[in-house]
Design a protein around this motif. Structure first.
Motif, mmCIF file in Angstrom:
data_model
loop_
_atom_site.group_PDB
_atom_site.id
_atom_site.type_symbol
_atom_site.label_atom_id
_atom_site.label_comp_id
_atom_site.label_asym_id
_atom_site.label_seq_id
_atom_site.Cartn_x
_atom_site.Cartn_y
_atom_site.Cartn_z
ATOM 1 N N GLU A 16 0.997 -1.270 -0.430
ATOM 2 C CA GLU A 16 0.170 0.203 0.497
ATOM 3 C C GLU A 16 0.857 1.298 0.288
ATOM 4 N N THR A 17 2.175 0.713 1.021
ATOM 5 C CA THR A 17 2.712 2.347 0.937
ATOM 6 C C THR A 17 3.390 2.233 -0.657
ATOM 7 N N ILE A 18 3.827 1.378 -1.652
ATOM 8 C CA ILE A 18 4.578 1.465 -2.343
ATOM 9 C C ILE A 18 3.678 1.878 -3.854
ATOM 10 N N CYS A 19 2.138 1.809 -3.864
ATOM 11 C CA CYS A 19 0.993 2.186 -4.430
ATOM 12 C C CYS A 19 1.078 3.407 -4.355
ATOM 13 N N SER A 20 0.986 4.069 -2.795
ATOM 14 C CA SER A 20 0.198 5.320 -2.414
ATOM 15 C C SER A 20 2.101 6.373 -3.427
ATOM 16 N N ALA A 21 2.798 5.760 -3.301
ATOM 17 C CA ALA A 21 4.345 6.758 -3.164
ATOM 18 C C ALA A 21 3.449 6.570 -4.866
ATOM 19 N N VAL A 22 3.594 5.448 -5.525
ATOM 20 C CA VAL A 22 3.860 5.996 -6.922
ATOM 21 C C VAL A 22 2.675 6.390 -7.407
ATOM 22 N N SER A 23 1.492 6.817 -6.655
ATOM 23 C CA SER A 23 0.498 8.043 -7.149
ATOM 24 C C SER A 23 0.919 8.888 -7.123
ATOM 25 N N ALA A 24 1.399 9.657 -6.322
ATOM 26 C CA ALA A 24 1.923 10.769 -5.798
ATOM 27 C C ALA A 24 3.100 11.224 -6.616
ATOM 28 N N ALA A 25 3.689 10.304 -7.225
ATOM 29 C CA ALA A 25 4.533 10.486 -8.485
ATOM 30 C C ALA A 25 4.062 10.901 -9.722
ATOM 31 N N TYR A 48 -3.282 8.161 -15.133
ATOM 32 C CA TYR A 48 -2.952 6.561 -14.761
ATOM 33 C C TYR A 48 -2.519 6.522 -13.444
ATOM 34 N N SER A 49 -1.990 7.754 -12.566
ATOM 35 C CA SER A 49 -1.433 7.803 -11.715
ATOM 36 C C SER A 49 -1.776 7.374 -10.475
ATOM 37 N N LEU A 50 -3.218 7.558 -10.864
ATOM 38 C CA LEU A 50 -4.337 7.255 -9.641
ATOM 39 C C LEU A 50 -4.841 6.040 -9.980
ATOM 40 N N VAL A 56 -5.307 -0.234 -4.152
ATOM 41 C CA VAL A 56 -5.199 -0.080 -2.236
ATOM 42 C C VAL A 56 -6.778 -0.013 -1.829
ATOM 43 N N MET A 57 -7.397 1.406 -3.018
ATOM 44 C CA MET A 57 -8.827 1.726 -1.152
ATOM 45 C C MET A 57 -10.151 0.929 -2.219
ATOM 46 N N THR A 58 -9.746 -0.186 -2.919
ATOM 47 C CA THR A 58 -10.802 -1.629 -3.324
ATOM 48 C C THR A 58 -10.122 -2.138 -2.629
ATOM 49 N N GLY A 59 -8.962 -2.626 -2.235
ATOM 50 C CA GLY A 59 -8.954 -4.672 -1.270
ATOM 51 C C GLY A 59 -8.281 -4.742 -2.677
#
Length: 150
Positions: A16-25, A48-50, A56-59
């Motif tokens: 989840e942390t990696i996915c959030s970092a990729v989205s933020a970048a 694409y970044s969202l 992550v949010m959908t599980g």
């Protein structure tokens, strides 16, 4: 139950942390792209970044982490791979035989219609003449272009 070790929880948190970092970048890159007045590209990059954040949010990431570290899931992927190999090999054998079926009597009486004298096969492609120049193949195209004044 404080102090108990949960490897699933750590793996899930890392994913989840990696996915959030990729989205933020990705959103940062989209902002820079929008600043350069390329709004269509910026919107596409933002979309694409969202995607990782939405997963992550959908599980879906939780399911993926549980699947990735499950020996039963990997055995299931192996079984699916074996089934795919069997399916593809039978198709390859079928193509090699030309789609005909082996029958004990030699010929299947139901394969040809009663009124048909021989199987009809349409010739789909003409072979070019061996001595013909390549320019003759474009005569139809030239005629269409002349018709439209091009």
């Amino acid at each position: 139950m404080e102090g108990t070790y949960h490897p699933d929880l750590e793996d899930r948190m890392l994913a989840e942390t990696i996915c959030s970092a990729v989205s933020a970048a990705g959103l940062g890159i989209a902002a820079i792209t929008a600043y350069r007045k390329k709004f269509l590209s910026a919107a596409r990059i933002a979309a694409y970044s969202l995607v990782p954040l939405g997963l992550v949010m959908t599980g879906a990431v939780e399911w993926l982490v549980d699947t990735a570290f499950s020996p039963v899931a990997w055995a299931g992927f192996g079984v699916l791979g074996a089934a795919w190999l069997l399916f593809m090999s039978t198709r390859a054998v079928e193509r090699r035989r030309g789609g005909r079926q082996e029958i004990a009597g030699g010929v299947d009486p139901g394969a040809v219609a009663p009124a048909a004298s021989s199987p009809s096969r349409a010739v789909t492609a003409k072979k070019p003449q061996t001595g013909a120049p390549a320019g003759e193949d474009f005569s139809d195209i030239e005629a269409i272009l002349k018709k439209h004044g091009i």
